[in-house]
Design a protein around this motif. Sequence first.
Motif, short mmCIF file in Angstrom:
data_model
loop_
_atom_site.label_atom_id
_atom_site.label_comp_id
_atom_site.label_asym_id
_atom_site.label_seq_id
_atom_site.Cartn_x
_atom_site.Cartn_y
_atom_site.Cartn_z
N PRO A 38 34.81 28.40 43.51
CA PRO A 38 34.55 28.21 42.28
C PRO A 38 33.83 29.34 41.64
O PRO A 38 33.73 29.89 40.57
N VAL A 95 32.23 24.72 36.34
CA VAL A 95 33.13 24.01 37.19
C VAL A 95 32.30 22.57 37.29
O VAL A 95 32.87 21.52 37.45
N SER A 138 32.39 20.75 44.05
CA SER A 138 32.78 22.21 44.18
C SER A 138 32.29 22.61 45.57
O SER A 138 31.12 22.50 45.97
#
Length: 405
Positions: free
Chosen positions: A288, A352, A361
């Motif tokens: 991410p 995210v 994540s």
Amino acid sequence: MMAVIAPPSSLCAPGFSALTVRRRPAAAARPAVSRRVVAVASPTRETTGLQYKKLGDSDLVISNVTLGTMTWGGQNTEAEAHEQLNYAFDHGINILDTAEGYPIPMAVEKKGQTELFIGNWLKSRPRDKVIVATKVSGYSERLSYLRKSGKPVRVDEENILEGVENSLQRLGIDYIDLLQIHWPDRYVPMFGEKKYDPSQWRESVPIVEQLQALKKVIDQGKVRYVGVSNETSWGVMEFCHAAKQLGLPKIVSIQNSYSLMVRTSFEVDLLEVCLPQNCNIGLLAYSPLAGGSLSGKYMDGDSATLKAARLCLFPGFMDRYNKSLAREAVSAYVDVARRHNLTPVELALGYVRGCSHVTSSIIGATTMEQLKENISAFTRSELLSEDVLTDIEKVFVRYKDPAFR
């Protein structure tokens, strides 16, 4: 929208008979797996600041942050790995992700180091308090050293059985919570390739045979759930169709790259496929921070620090994040963060975090400072504002997936 729920008293939801928390015995023979529930208090959003979501069709309730491990045994020592594990799990993370091929970059002399480090740490934790996700490798001639035969690695019964057994031995546990296929057995574009190249097509292990092999390790009590990684919409649909038609295990997760730098490969059609009302596949978003580039450290970090940073330490590795267009995009996102009094990490991870289609994540770090900053981005009480999201979209329009070749 994906429901955000508080975790139950153990890592599996009511109605699932939890596997035993006994450690894997040293002897080669495996005893029958006990099916008793062990009730252990779990963290909650109120106590940790993290959110917890159900992973696809599974009974796993996981934190919206997964601890990544690919640098352990390469850039990180075992002591550093254990320090990261202790901090992460003491602060509400309940899932770690590893692989038989870790650390990255993969090398024969470092084979299995990451899982060995984790296995030594797991001896100090109740088994039902740690969700262990690992991966068997996809097709590879270079990684033949992972198998006793010395043959190219494939996603077939022989390779899956051997890979799972090796991981269990290194991890020192009786079962794996989530076993993922690291990348497909067939050719697919990965790691920055921008389109499918038909000339690269090759014969591959049929997906039905892959699922049949995965069913075998599930039936043996060695694996609870299965997932895929670096997969396409076609692949996900094939896995789900075969499972439904033949009564084989259904994949519950997909681990694909997803960040401000890599969005369209998921958002264009995988998002539709993975929706709860369609295939219900949980996205475990890896990278991410785009290999750390979205932290901005490669823009204005001091040279001494950057010598130990991944993109500088391993020339050519993740080079897709080092190209001029990618650097321009990072600079634009850093400007957005500064305009809104955010750090670049808060902006990138906050984006995210706020996506309803992301179950968790996967964050990785080489220093405790990085790990603490990453986790804190998920414990902030507020999500990114509409003004911030608007500015992000303006950058996205100019730099759409700049990491692709």
